[in-house]
Write an enzyme that holds these catalytic residues in place. Structure first.
Site, short mmCIF file in Angstrom:
data_model
loop_
_atom_site.label_atom_id
_atom_site.label_comp_id
_atom_site.label_asym_id
_atom_site.label_seq_id
_atom_site.Cartn_x
_atom_site.Cartn_y
_atom_site.Cartn_z
N CYS A 199 3.04 -27.45 3.13
CA CYS A 199 4.33 -26.86 2.70
C CYS A 199 4.61 -25.55 3.43
O CYS A 199 5.17 -24.61 2.86
CB CYS A 199 4.39 -26.62 1.20
SG CYS A 199 4.21 -28.11 0.24
N HIS A 202 5.30 -20.22 2.04
CA HIS A 202 5.30 -21.58 1.52
C HIS A 202 6.77 -22.00 1.38
O HIS A 202 7.62 -21.16 1.12
CB HIS A 202 4.61 -21.54 0.16
CG HIS A 202 4.38 -22.86 -0.50
ND1 HIS A 202 5.35 -23.52 -1.19
CD2 HIS A 202 3.26 -23.62 -0.60
CE1 HIS A 202 4.84 -24.64 -1.71
NE2 HIS A 202 3.58 -24.73 -1.35
N ASP A 261 5.00 -13.54 -3.74
CA ASP A 261 4.55 -14.87 -4.12
C ASP A 261 3.04 -14.79 -4.27
O ASP A 261 2.31 -14.74 -3.28
CB ASP A 261 4.96 -15.88 -3.05
CG ASP A 261 4.35 -17.26 -3.29
OD1 ASP A 261 3.54 -17.41 -4.23
OD2 ASP A 261 4.66 -18.17 -2.51
N LYS A 270 -3.20 -23.12 -10.33
CA LYS A 270 -4.12 -22.65 -9.29
C LYS A 270 -5.08 -21.61 -9.86
O LYS A 270 -5.99 -21.14 -9.19
CB LYS A 270 -3.35 -22.05 -8.12
CG LYS A 270 -2.47 -23.08 -7.42
CD LYS A 270 -1.79 -22.48 -6.21
CE LYS A 270 -0.53 -23.19 -5.84
NZ LYS A 270 -0.73 -24.34 -4.97
N GLN A 276 -1.36 -17.85 -4.49
CA GLN A 276 -2.76 -17.88 -4.04
C GLN A 276 -3.50 -16.60 -4.45
O GLN A 276 -4.62 -16.65 -4.94
CB GLN A 276 -2.83 -18.02 -2.51
CG GLN A 276 -2.24 -19.31 -1.97
CD GLN A 276 -2.99 -20.56 -2.41
OE1 GLN A 276 -4.19 -20.51 -2.74
NE2 GLN A 276 -2.30 -21.68 -2.46
C1 LIG Z 1 1.62 -19.57 -1.44
C2 LIG Z 1 2.22 -20.57 -2.38
N1 LIG Z 1 3.41 -20.31 -2.93
C3 LIG Z 1 3.98 -21.15 -3.80
C4 LIG Z 1 3.39 -22.32 -4.18
C5 LIG Z 1 4.11 -23.23 -5.12
O1 LIG Z 1 3.44 -23.42 -6.30
P1 LIG Z 1 3.87 -24.58 -7.29
O2 LIG Z 1 3.94 -25.83 -6.49
O3 LIG Z 1 2.79 -24.59 -8.31
O4 LIG Z 1 5.21 -24.20 -7.87
C6 LIG Z 1 2.14 -22.64 -3.63
C7 LIG Z 1 1.48 -23.91 -3.99
O5 LIG Z 1 1.07 -24.69 -3.19
C8 LIG Z 1 1.55 -21.74 -2.71
O6 LIG Z 1 0.35 -22.00 -2.16
#
Ligand SMILES: Cc1ncc(COP(=O)(O)O)c(C=O)c1O
Lengths: 137, 395
Positions: free
Chosen positions: B351, B117, B189, B215, B192
């Site tokens: 993203c 992401h 990370d 999430k 998910q």
């Molecule tokens: C795999 C992954 N990493 C990081 C994020 C970033 O999360 P946040 O926007 O809540 O900081 C997301 C959210 O879409 C994600 O799906």
């Protein structure tokens, strides 16, 4: 009125004025980064007026039909007139309600044509901020 | 076995609207108990934490620190290894800007997977610009699995636990073993992954792990960073402000102990309380039941989507979500039309532009799952997709 009105779908399925623009006075590509819609406008400009337009592009129905509908209106317009054209004019041409999620799709045609003209006149491209004229109220 | 009807009834937005919400990978809906706990905090315990001797301040502080213990237990960590942030993105930035700047120098290499992401790419690219580190990309095969070869000469591997586009799950244990053998640290990370399977950071042996509350059926505005104690202790503070200091004089400051050292300013107190409620709520269910339910959703969706002409599923989804393209149909048109008929799908690059570039597509449509989704949701969504195609497909 539906965003996917027959008029929009008709232009999307059967786009007008598409072409590679060989011999055009200027060509300019712009995109809508949030969607990945892309348009290239090829303009023929004589004495400050558009004499012909061709365009290429990929993307959603709104961006592609928008360019097709807009292109049909361009011939004979002056560059001065186009550079100061407001987004409302494009909305009226499209004739469908454009919500906050889709305005960039709808305005990509205007953004691309304005920046093609600016390129032709040796000006820096304008930013999206200027094309969408975000109201600060 | 989960009783999905009973679960659905606990989510006001799902129960009331009868809407088909298939966008939980973007943000999950919240059960009533989370909303209630947040409201209860504001109406009965609201005060700032770690400052003030009055009774309310104490209540708030106890509740906040209690939430830290809940989070720690949830992922198998110790409470002082849990830093509250404002989201997964901030957690990763904290690691890049604190650990990264203190430990990486010009010419050092870090590895990112092509699945990442943007929030696990851009902070590292900022270090690339600022200090001249090199980024090495771990590629995928046609199934969307990472091709993990050589991690030698790498100082850090930053990898997702589950792709938010392909729904594939990298083999974290293998990556962590290989990375550690090469002397590299590993950041996971878990944005998910954390909703879909039991995470135990001690067993995984990862060095850093980041996720968001929203999430995980919790509030927006709160995130978690787990880091091993020695790392947190050696890292310089990230942001400066109240709470993160030991003392401040005109000449300078000393940092507070971990984890406060990394929690500058008033933290998202109510959101932390809400996150605790969400974790407690989710913990009443068995992870195996959650996984079974989710596998059913994924196989139902795979079969249903595969009946649609011109539809291509990207990779081989294992968890969380399925992304696809449909010939001649732009995802934004598709999701706009199905959206008006009550089906929420997401369109775009999610993203993850480098991944989309690797897959050779500009945008995809994503269907993602939460604990409250049913096979009927998927059937309805499939019908609506078919209808939208009939409207859009060039004759
Ligand atoms: C795999 C992954 N990493 C990081 C994020 C970033 O999360 P946040 O926007 O809540 O900081 C997301 C959210 O879409 C994600 O799906």
């Amino acid at each position: 009125m539906d965003l996917y009105a027959e008029n929009i779908l008709d232009h999307y399925r059967d786009p007008r004025c598409k072409g590679e623009g060989s011999g055009a006075s200027v060509s300019k590509e712009e995109d809508n980064p949030s969607c990945g819609d892309r348009l290239t406008a090829h303009l023929w400009i004589e004495d400050g007026s558009i004499t012909k337009i061709e365009w290429e592009g990929t993307g959603c129905a709104i961006s592609q039909a928008g360019m097709s509908i807009f292109a049909e209106e361009l011939e004979g317009k002056t560059t001065t007139e186009l550079l100061s054209m407001k987004k409302e004019t494009v909305y009226e041409l499209l004739g469908v309600p454009i919500g906050p999620r889709r305005f960039k799709c709808a305005l990509l045609c205007l953004h691309t044509v304005k920046n093609a003209i600016r390129k032709h006149e040796g000006l820096e491209p304008q930013m999206w901020l200027e094309t969408v004229e975000i109201d600060e109220d | 076995m989960l009783t999905i009807d009973e679960i659905r009834r606990q989510f006001p937005l799902i129960a009331a609207q009868g809407s088909i919400y298939l966008d939980s990978a973007a943000t999950a809906q919240k059960p009533q108990i989370v909303l209630e706990e947040v409201e209860k905090f504001y109406s009965e315990e609201n005060a700032n934490v770690h400052r003030g001797m009055h009774a309310l301040a104490e209540k708030a502080t106890v509740a906040y620190e209690d939430a830290r213990k809940t989070v720690a237990k949830f992922i198998g960590a110790a409470a002082h290894e849990i830093v509250f942030t404002h989201g997964c993105t901030e957690s990763i930035n904290l690691v890049a800007k604190s650990w990264g700047k203190a430990n990486l120098k010009k010419g050092d290499t870090i590895a990112l997977s092509i699945l990442e992401h943007h929030s696990n790419i851009v902070p590292w690219q900022q270090l690339q610009e600022e200090i001249g580190i090199t980024i090495k990309w771990i590629d995928i095969d046609d199934d969307g699995s990472l091709i993990i070869d050589n991690l030698d000469d790498v100082k850090l591997v930053a990898v997702t636990g589950c792709s938010n586009v392909l729904g594939t799950k990298p083999d974290l244990k293998l990556i962590i073993e290989k990375a550690h053998a090469a002397g590299a640290k590993v950041l996971v990370d878990a944005a998910q992954l954390v909703v879909h399977e039991k995470i135990d950071v001690t067993e995984l042996d990862c060095d850093f792990l980041a996720f968001s509350g929203h999430k995980l059926y919790g509030p927006t505005g709160v995130g978690v960073l787990y880091a091993k104690r020695e790392l947190l202790e050696s890292m310089p503070p990230f942001m400066g402000g109240g709470m993160m200091i030991g003392s401040v004089t005109k000449e300078g400051f000393t940092a507070a102990e971990i984890p406060q050292k990394f929690e500058a300013g008033t933290p998202p107190i109510a959101q932390v309380i809400g996150l605790k409620a969400a974790i407690n709520w989710l913990s009443q269910y068995d992870w195996n039941d959650i996984a079974t339910h989710e596998q059913e959703l994924i196989s139902t969706a795979t079969d249903a989507l595969n009946t649609i002409e011109g539809l291509t599923i990207l990779g081989t989804p294992e968890s969380s979500c399925i992304s696809f393209t449909i010939d001649d149909i732009h995802p934004h048109d598709l999701t706009e039309i199905v959206g008006r008929n009550g089906v929420s799908l997401r369109a775009g690059h999610h993203c993850a532009q480098p991944l989309h570039e690797r897959l050779g597509v500009v945008a995809t449509t994503r269907m993602s799952f939460g604990i409250y989704n049913t096979k009927e949701d998927i059937e309805r969504a499939t019908e609506e997709i078919q209808k939208a195609i009939a409207i859009l497909r060039p004759a």
